[in-house]
Design a protein around this motif. Structure first.
Motif, PDB file in Angstrom:
ATOM      1  N   UNK A 123      55.144  45.546  42.113  1.00  0.00           N
ATOM      2  CA  UNK A 123      54.152  46.137  43.031  1.00  0.00           C
ATOM      3  C   UNK A 123      52.829  45.383  42.965  1.00  0.00           C
ATOM      4  N   UNK A 124      52.026  45.549  44.004  1.00  0.00           N
ATOM      5  CA  UNK A 124      50.763  44.811  44.100  1.00  0.00           C
ATOM      6  C   UNK A 124      49.787  45.203  43.009  1.00  0.00           C
ATOM      7  N   UNK A 125      49.713  46.497  42.685  1.00  0.00           N
ATOM      8  CA  UNK A 125      48.743  46.948  41.702  1.00  0.00           C
ATOM      9  C   UNK A 125      49.031  46.373  40.319  1.00  0.00           C
ATOM     10  N   UNK A 126      50.280  45.951  40.074  1.00  0.00           N
ATOM     11  CA  UNK A 126      50.610  45.414  38.754  1.00  0.00           C
ATOM     12  C   UNK A 126      49.938  44.077  38.503  1.00  0.00           C
ATOM     13  N   UNK A 127      49.680  43.300  39.591  1.00  0.00           N
ATOM     14  CA  UNK A 127      49.009  42.007  39.406  1.00  0.00           C
ATOM     15  C   UNK A 127      47.542  42.188  39.021  1.00  0.00           C
ATOM     16  N   UNK A 128      46.930  43.294  39.439  1.00  0.00           N
ATOM     17  CA  UNK A 128      45.528  43.556  39.088  1.00  0.00           C
ATOM     18  C   UNK A 128      45.385  44.184  37.715  1.00  0.00           C
ATOM     19  N   UNK A 129      46.481  44.639  37.139  1.00  0.00           N
ATOM     20  CA  UNK A 129      46.393  45.329  35.851  1.00  0.00           C
ATOM     21  C   UNK A 129      45.957  44.416  34.699  1.00  0.00           C
ATOM     22  N   UNK A 130      46.494  43.185  34.539  1.00  0.00           N
ATOM     23  CA  UNK A 130      46.058  42.337  33.415  1.00  0.00           C
ATOM     24  C   UNK A 130      44.569  42.020  33.415  1.00  0.00           C
ATOM     25  N   UNK A 131      43.969  41.577  34.551  1.00  0.00           N
ATOM     26  CA  UNK A 131      42.522  41.317  34.492  1.00  0.00           C
ATOM     27  C   UNK A 131      41.697  42.565  34.228  1.00  0.00           C
ATOM     28  N   UNK A 132      42.148  43.723  34.753  1.00  0.00           N
ATOM     29  CA  UNK A 132      41.413  44.957  34.492  1.00  0.00           C
ATOM     30  C   UNK A 132      41.476  45.321  33.011  1.00  0.00           C
TER      31      UNK A 132
END
Length: 313
Positions: free
Chosen positions: A43-52
């Protein structure tokens, strides 16, 4: 269809050759235009999880510890407003806050005036080496603040070049330049270091200015001062707002210049944090001052965003 003749002499119609089964290729997802659409596995939100997570671990978690420590008195387990009451009641905090504000405001005003004049000269007054000076502004932005302070110390310090030349010529024991260890020396160092941060957006704004407006105003008899006031200044307001707000926030948080000038009577909020944490080991008080400094910086940034939207920056 092309006509062909068989070995028995009969005529027939040649059919195009087909390779493999005559079936249509099915596209997963039925994408329009015949383009294959592959199913998403992540899912798209998973790509934003590491930088967050990295941001939270490196920045937000330590900041949360600072805020928590500011509510924790020495020797106490629970949260309390006692550290804030003690810090706000101290004369050292009030003096540091006053010094920080007036130094930041004074340095910002000096940078705006000096930066605007220098940017005008570089952008509109042709002189040899003008392009080199404009490029040096970009290089100057990468210099650390203590480097400029050391340069001023070499020039105007107690044993600097100016005082050394004075003592050699007059035979006096000390020179007349002793201002670097005063608040005025800190103010001079901050103006010297932060002025290019105002000049850079101004030079970018002046490069977009239509020179035909200046030529028309000049042909109509307008003096240079009026051209600057009525033509150049309105176009420079967004750049001045951006550069001035940046300088104001940076001056509020400046530590190296105050430390390297050796101005013992000048205590700003960052210096007070250093004094409370390192010299006195009073970590709750240091965290309280740090939280106040952060709150002022964030508040000024919010004010800058509001002003920049109104002036069109």
């Amino acid at each position: 269809m092309a006509e062909v003749r068989t070995s028995s002499g009969a005529r027939g119609t040649a059919r195009p050759a087909t390779y493999g089964p005559q079936s249509k290729v099915r596209h997963t997802g039925g994408a329009p235009g015949g383009e294959a659409k592959f199913p998403r596995t992540v899912p798209t939100w998973a790509w934003a999880l590491p930088p967050v997570l990295a941001l939270g671990l490196v920045f937000l978690y330590p900041l949360g510890l600072v805020v928590k420590q500011s509510f924790t008195p020495d020797g106490g387990d629970g949260l309390s407003l006692a550290p804030y009451r003690d810090v706000f009641a101290s004369a050292a905090f009030r003096d540091a806050l006053t010094t920080t504000v007036w130094l930041a405001v004074g340095a910002t005003a000096g940078c705006l005036v000096l930066g605007f004049v220098l940017a005008l000269v570089i952008a509109f007054v042709p002189f040899p080496g003008g392009k080199a000076v404009a490029r040096f502004i970009d290089v100057f932005l990468s210099f650390p603040s203590f480097l400029i302070t050391l340069a001023l110390l070499f020039l105007y310090g107690t044993v600097g070049m100016a005082n050394g030349l004075w003592t050699d010529v007059t035979g006096a024991h000390t020179g007349p330049f002793q201002f670097l260890t005063t608040p005025w020396g800190v103010l001079l160092a901050e103006i010297t270091y932060f002025t290019p941060f105002v000049m850079r957006p101004l030079l970018a704004a002046f490069s977009q200015l239509d020179t035909a407006q200046l030529e028309v105003a000049s042909s109509l008899g307008a003096r240079p001062a009026r051209i600057v006031r009525q033509v150049v200044l309105p176009e420079a307001l967004p750049a001045l707002a951006a550069g001035g707000s940046l300088v104001l926030v940076m001056c509020l948080n400046e530590f190296g210049i105050v430390l390297f000038t050796g101005a013992k009577g000048v205590t700003t909020l960052p210096m007070l944090v250093y004094s409370k944490a390192i010299l006195e080991s009073d970590y709750p008080a240091a965290c309280v001052v740090a939280v106040v400094n952060i709150a002022i910086s964030v508040g000024l940034y919010g004010l800058y965003r509001v002003v920049s939207r109104r002036v069109g920056a």
